[in-house]
Structures are given as structure tokens and as C-alpha cells.
Design a protein around this motif. Structure first.
Motif, short mmCIF file in Angstrom:
data_model
loop_
_atom_site.label_atom_id
_atom_site.label_comp_id
_atom_site.label_asym_id
_atom_site.label_seq_id
_atom_site.Cartn_x
_atom_site.Cartn_y
_atom_site.Cartn_z
N ARG A 123 0.83 -1.21 0.00
CA ARG A 123 0.00 0.00 0.00
C ARG A 123 0.87 1.26 0.00
O ARG A 123 0.63 2.20 -0.74
CB ARG A 123 -0.95 -0.02 1.21
N LEU A 124 1.92 1.27 0.81
CA LEU A 124 2.85 2.41 0.84
C LEU A 124 3.51 2.58 -0.53
O LEU A 124 3.61 3.69 -1.04
CB LEU A 124 3.91 2.18 1.93
N TRP A 125 3.93 1.48 -1.14
CA TRP A 125 4.57 1.51 -2.46
C TRP A 125 3.61 2.08 -3.51
O TRP A 125 3.99 2.89 -4.34
CB TRP A 125 5.02 0.09 -2.83
N GLU A 126 2.33 1.64 -3.45
CA GLU A 126 1.35 2.06 -4.45
C GLU A 126 0.85 3.49 -4.24
O GLU A 126 0.59 4.20 -5.21
CB GLU A 126 0.14 1.12 -4.44
N GLU A 127 0.71 3.92 -2.99
CA GLU A 127 -0.01 5.17 -2.72
C GLU A 127 0.88 6.38 -2.47
O GLU A 127 0.38 7.50 -2.44
CB GLU A 127 -0.95 4.96 -1.53
N THR A 128 2.17 6.19 -2.29
CA THR A 128 3.06 7.32 -2.05
C THR A 128 3.34 8.04 -3.36
O THR A 128 3.46 7.42 -4.42
CB THR A 128 4.38 6.85 -1.39
N ASP A 129 3.46 9.36 -3.30
CA ASP A 129 3.77 10.18 -4.47
C ASP A 129 5.30 10.22 -4.63
O ASP A 129 5.96 11.11 -4.09
CB ASP A 129 3.19 11.58 -4.29
N TRP A 130 5.84 9.24 -5.33
CA TRP A 130 7.28 9.12 -5.50
C TRP A 130 7.78 10.14 -6.52
O TRP A 130 7.01 10.60 -7.36
CB TRP A 130 7.64 7.71 -5.95
N PRO A 131 9.08 10.50 -6.49
CA PRO A 131 9.62 11.45 -7.47
C PRO A 131 9.42 10.95 -8.90
O PRO A 131 9.61 9.77 -9.19
CB PRO A 131 11.10 11.54 -7.12
N GLU A 132 9.03 11.84 -9.78
CA GLU A 132 8.77 11.52 -11.19
C GLU A 132 9.98 10.86 -11.84
O GLU A 132 11.10 11.33 -11.71
CB GLU A 132 8.42 12.81 -11.95
N GLY A 133 9.73 9.76 -12.52
CA GLY A 133 10.77 9.09 -13.29
C GLY A 133 11.63 8.13 -12.50
O GLY A 133 12.38 7.36 -13.08
N CYS A 134 11.57 8.16 -11.17
CA CYS A 134 12.38 7.25 -10.36
C CYS A 134 11.82 5.83 -10.43
O CYS A 134 10.63 5.63 -10.64
CB CYS A 134 12.43 7.71 -8.91
N ARG A 135 12.69 4.88 -10.25
CA ARG A 135 12.28 3.48 -10.18
C ARG A 135 12.10 3.13 -8.71
O ARG A 135 13.04 3.24 -7.94
CB ARG A 135 13.34 2.60 -10.82
N VAL A 136 10.89 2.74 -8.35
CA VAL A 136 10.57 2.43 -6.96
C VAL A 136 10.23 0.94 -6.87
O VAL A 136 9.30 0.48 -7.53
CB VAL A 136 9.40 3.30 -6.45
N GLU A 137 11.01 0.22 -6.08
CA GLU A 137 10.84 -1.22 -5.95
C GLU A 137 10.81 -1.60 -4.47
O GLU A 137 11.26 -0.83 -3.62
CB GLU A 137 12.01 -1.95 -6.63
N ILE A 138 10.31 -2.78 -4.19
CA ILE A 138 10.45 -3.37 -2.86
C ILE A 138 11.41 -4.55 -3.03
O ILE A 138 11.11 -5.49 -3.78
CB ILE A 138 9.10 -3.86 -2.29
N ILE A 139 12.55 -4.45 -2.38
CA ILE A 139 13.57 -5.50 -2.49
C ILE A 139 13.89 -5.98 -1.08
O ILE A 139 14.31 -5.20 -0.23
CB ILE A 139 14.83 -4.98 -3.21
#
Length: 197
Positions: free
Chosen positions: A21-37
Motif C-alpha cells: 500500500r505504501l509503495w502504491e499510494e506514495t507520491d514518489w519522485p517523477e521518473g524514479c524506479r521504486v521497488e520493494i527489495i
């Protein structure tokens, strides 16, 4: 720039659903790759330059070799919950129906036919160690690692025949070698067209 990790905050340990939910709903910086590892949210800068050239050249080759109902995706997350992971491979080959029918922002990694990771300095360790174990456990039949930052110079490794959390190495060589992707691809990749820098 190195990859950043995100601490979900104080309180009881985050369970898998909270982390997703945190991964999906957070407004991450544009263009960054956001993963859970390995249970940690990792934010990497967008790939640039020769990384993108390699991805584009590989995608063009793959597009010509795959069935019409398969596609090559560059930003699709794949879930590996038993490894506490959602990875975003550089290239993902998967039937279109899997993506269309997915609930949420990721698809099951085990539905992939091929994943490709192209290393960048902030993610090379993950691409070499954590991700192959996750992809193998998920049953992804082929994993192509294009390691531009390998200690002895740029390398290409094709992994296949997953068993547990390990793969058999089907090909290992340097940029300039030809790599054969077995059926259902039946495709020879000339890595001599990859920029090394």
C-alpha cells in the motif's frame, strides 16, 4: 546518485499488505524506479544514456521474436511476495492478458516469460544477487542480466532452468558475444551493439 531506501516509520513492523500500500499510494519522485527489495522500499534515479540505449535495442529485437499476444514492458512491477518484493525490471516479456487482468499495480512475477535487468551503479548488487533469487523462486524461465558495471568489464549472463532460488547459467560472456535466447524466443542477441560506457 545511489539508491535510497524508505523506512515505513515507527510502530509495529509493516506487513506485506502495508508495504505494498505504501509503495502504491506514495507520491514518489517523477521518473524514479521504486521497488520493494527484500522488504525494503528502494528508490533509484531514472536510468539514462547508454542504459536506455541497451534497453531500446533489446526491446526492438524482442518485439520481432515474440507472439502477437505478448508484449515487452519497461515500467511494469512484478510481485514476489514470498521474497517481500516488487521488482520493476528494465524489460519484461509477458502475455498482454496477464497485465490487463492484474489487480493493483503489479503482476505475478511467475507469469513472465523473460525478465531483463541492466545494471546501474545504484542497483547492480540487487540485480546480481537479490533479484535472480526472487525471479528463480517465482519460476521466471529466463533472466538476462546485462551488467555494464561488472568488475572485469561489461558482461551479459543468461540464466534459465530455475530450481528453488537459483538458476543454471545458460550463457556468460562479455559485451561483443552473441547470446542465444532459447524457445519460445529462438533469438540470437549480438551484444556487440551495446554501448559499454
Amino acid at each position: 546518485m545511489t539508491a535510497l531506501t524508505v523506512d515505513p516509520g515507527p510502530g509495529p513492523a509493516c506487513d506485506w499488505d502495508d508495504l505494498v500500500r505504501l509503495w502504491e499510494e506514495t507520491d514518489w519522485p517523477e521518473g524514479c524506479r521504486v521497488e520493494i527489495i527484500d522488504g525494503v522500499i528502494t528508490v533509484s534515479p531514472p536510468p539514462a544514456g547508454n542504459h536506455n540505449v541497451i534497453a531500446a535495442r533489446l526491446q526492438r529485437l524482442l518485439d520481432r521474436a515474440i507472439p502477437e499476444d505478448w508484449y515487452v514492458y519497461q515500467t511494469q512491477g512484478v510481485s514476489i511476495p514470498f521474497r517481500s518484493g516488487i521488482y520493476v525490471p528494465d524489460l519484461l516479456v509477458m502475455p498482454e492478458a496477464v497485465v490487463e487482468e492484474a489487480e493493483g499495480s503489479s503482476v505475478p512475477a511467475g507469469e513472465a516469460e523473460l525478465v531483463v535487468e541492466i545494471t546501474s551503479p545504484p542497483n547492480a548488487r540487487y540485480d546480481r544477487i537479490s533479484k535472480p533469487a526472487g525471479y528463480a523462486l517465482a519460476g521466471v524461465p529466463l533472466y538476462l542480466l546485462v551488467d555494464r558495471w561488472a568488475p572485469g568489464g561489461p558482461t551479459v549472463t543468461l540464466f534459465g532452468e530455475p530450481k528453488g532460488d537459483t538458476y543454471r547459467v545458460l550463457h556468460s560472456g562479455k559485451f561483443g558475444d552473441k547470446v542465444f535466447l532459447p524457445e519460445p524466443f529462438g533469438l540470437t542477441i549480438d551484444t556487440g551493439v551495446f554501448p559499454a560506457g
